[in-house]
Design an enzyme around this catalytic site. Structure first.
Site, mmCIF file in Angstrom:
data_model
loop_
_atom_site.group_PDB
_atom_site.id
_atom_site.type_symbol
_atom_site.label_atom_id
_atom_site.label_comp_id
_atom_site.label_asym_id
_atom_site.label_seq_id
_atom_site.Cartn_x
_atom_site.Cartn_y
_atom_site.Cartn_z
ATOM 1 N NE ARG A 155 -3.427 -2.297 2.491
ATOM 2 C CZ ARG A 155 -3.675 -3.094 3.533
ATOM 3 N NH1 ARG A 155 -2.210 -3.358 4.577
ATOM 4 N NH2 ARG A 155 -4.148 -4.149 4.262
ATOM 5 C CE LYS A 179 -6.517 -0.776 4.475
ATOM 6 N NZ LYS A 179 -7.808 -1.138 3.542
ATOM 7 C CG HIS A 266 -4.287 -0.207 -3.920
ATOM 8 N ND1 HIS A 266 -3.480 0.241 -2.527
ATOM 9 C CD2 HIS A 266 -5.235 -0.849 -3.154
ATOM 10 C CE1 HIS A 266 -4.607 -0.496 -1.659
ATOM 11 N NE2 HIS A 266 -5.257 -1.078 -2.025
ATOM 12 N NE ARG A 269 -3.243 -4.120 -1.034
ATOM 13 C CZ ARG A 269 -2.398 -4.419 -0.151
ATOM 14 N NH1 ARG A 269 -1.056 -4.861 -0.096
ATOM 15 N NH2 ARG A 269 -2.928 -5.218 0.767
ATOM 16 C CG HIS A 292 -6.235 -8.875 1.806
ATOM 17 N ND1 HIS A 292 -6.531 -8.840 0.696
ATOM 18 C CD2 HIS A 292 -6.225 -7.215 1.713
ATOM 19 C CE1 HIS A 292 -6.402 -8.047 -0.077
ATOM 20 N NE2 HIS A 292 -6.233 -7.038 0.884
ATOM 21 C CE1 TYR A 301 -6.432 -7.978 -6.176
ATOM 22 C CE2 TYR A 301 -6.217 -8.523 -4.112
ATOM 23 C CZ TYR A 301 -6.095 -7.658 -4.875
ATOM 24 O OH TYR A 301 -5.675 -6.372 -4.473
#
Length: 320
Positions: A155, A179, A266, A269, A292, A301
């Protein structure tokens, strides 16, 4: 009697920043959404936290719909409001969590843009050729940034937060904070290693030296903070590079690649994750690689890979 709304909102934002460990980007999104709720509530005579009920919340979302806001924005605002009212209930500021019953249209999830490997190789080769031709430390830095974004599927906030000590050049890994302030260590490959080594050995010191030799005015003198001194990626004035600069760099790189869609960091990514799955990587391994929290987030994906397969089938199979 409950507290005025603006005081309660400030307390809630402090809570999600310090106790929940939310990133500044997430806190800013919460602040924007709740500031809009605050304005709407005050316009409708609501000044106390206890007066925010389900009809007020529903009218607020309906007003956003009438203004033509995107479904994704409305869904995000509903989530912000639910988090806020749940916190007020836990704190005893309101007796009932009205936001728990708030529903918003599900955001339409578009498939992310994915750059084909040959096109990406050509773009990276052009970036590398420019750095060699100019021998400018900023160009050397840019190659390292783009290579690392793709190699490690970072990110943009993770990339700009990297310190020099976070890069393990021997093991070819980098430690990042994602995150929720969650740390993870991700690998990078040989091309990124070459670009990073050149930048850290030559480009970064040159940027610092150039900044030091400025004319000495306050406008040009870099900030002498520990954060800037430790930062891996530096701006032209020797301070830690910001996300806007990375966005501008990536937009320029992607503008030279055929195709439509988002042109932010992104995209690299998304591309890295899709290429990993196309190459046979395990879905859970990709989940860990991307950082994630939920496997469901990573599964987008698999849809990208399926769409790419169907497109190949339609163009190549004689009975498609």
């Amino acid at each position: 009697m409950t507290s005025p709304l603006d005081v309660v909102v400030d307390d809630y934002l402090a809570h999600v920043r310090t106790e929940r460990g939310y990133s500044e980007h997430t806190v800013a999104a919460y602040r924007s959404d709740l500031a809009d709720l605050l304005r709407f509530a005050e316009e409708h005579g609501v000044a106390e936290a206890g007066e925010i009920d389900l009809p007020v919340l529903r009218d607020w979302l309906w007003a956003a719909t009438e203004r033509g806001l995107a479904r994704a924005t409305i869904a995000r605002r509903a989530a912000s409001a639910r988090g806020f009212t749940a916190w007020m209930t836990r704190r005893g500021l309101v007796p009932i969590d009205h936001g728990a019953r708030l529903r918003a249209p599900r955001a339409q999830r578009a498939l992310p843009r994915v750059v084909a490997a040959p096109a990406l190789d050509e773009a990276l080769a052009r970036l590398e050729a420019r750095a060699v031709a100019t021998d400018d430390p900023i160009d050397v830095r840019d190659v390292a940034i783009v290579e690392l974004l793709y190699a490690s599927a970072l990110r943009v906030s993770e990339l700009v937060g990297i310190d020099v000590r976070d890069v393990d050049r021997r093991r070819r890994t980098v430690r990042v904070v994602g995150k929720g302030s969650k740390e993870r260590v991700v690998p990078y490959g040989a091309p990124a290693a070459r670009a990073l080594d050149r930048y850290l050995e030559l480009g970064r010191p040159a940027i610092l030296e150039r900044a030091r030799k400025g004319d000495g005015t306050a406008a040009q003198r870099p900030a002498r903070t520990t954060s800037n001194a430790d930062a891996a990626f530096l701006g032209a004035r020797g301070a830690r590079m910001g996300t806007r600069s990375v966005y501008a760099l990536v937009a320029g790189v992607l503008a030279e690649i055929p195709g439509t869609g988002p042109s932010g960091p992104h995209t690299f990514r998304h591309t890295a994750a899709t290429h990993l799955l196309d190459g046979g990587a395990d879905l859970r391994a990709v989940q860990e690689f991307l950082g994630h929290a939920s496997l469901g987030t990573t599964q987008i994906y698999t849809h990208v890979s399926a769409e790419r397969l169907k497109e190949s089938y339609r163009t190549a199979h004689p009975r498609a």
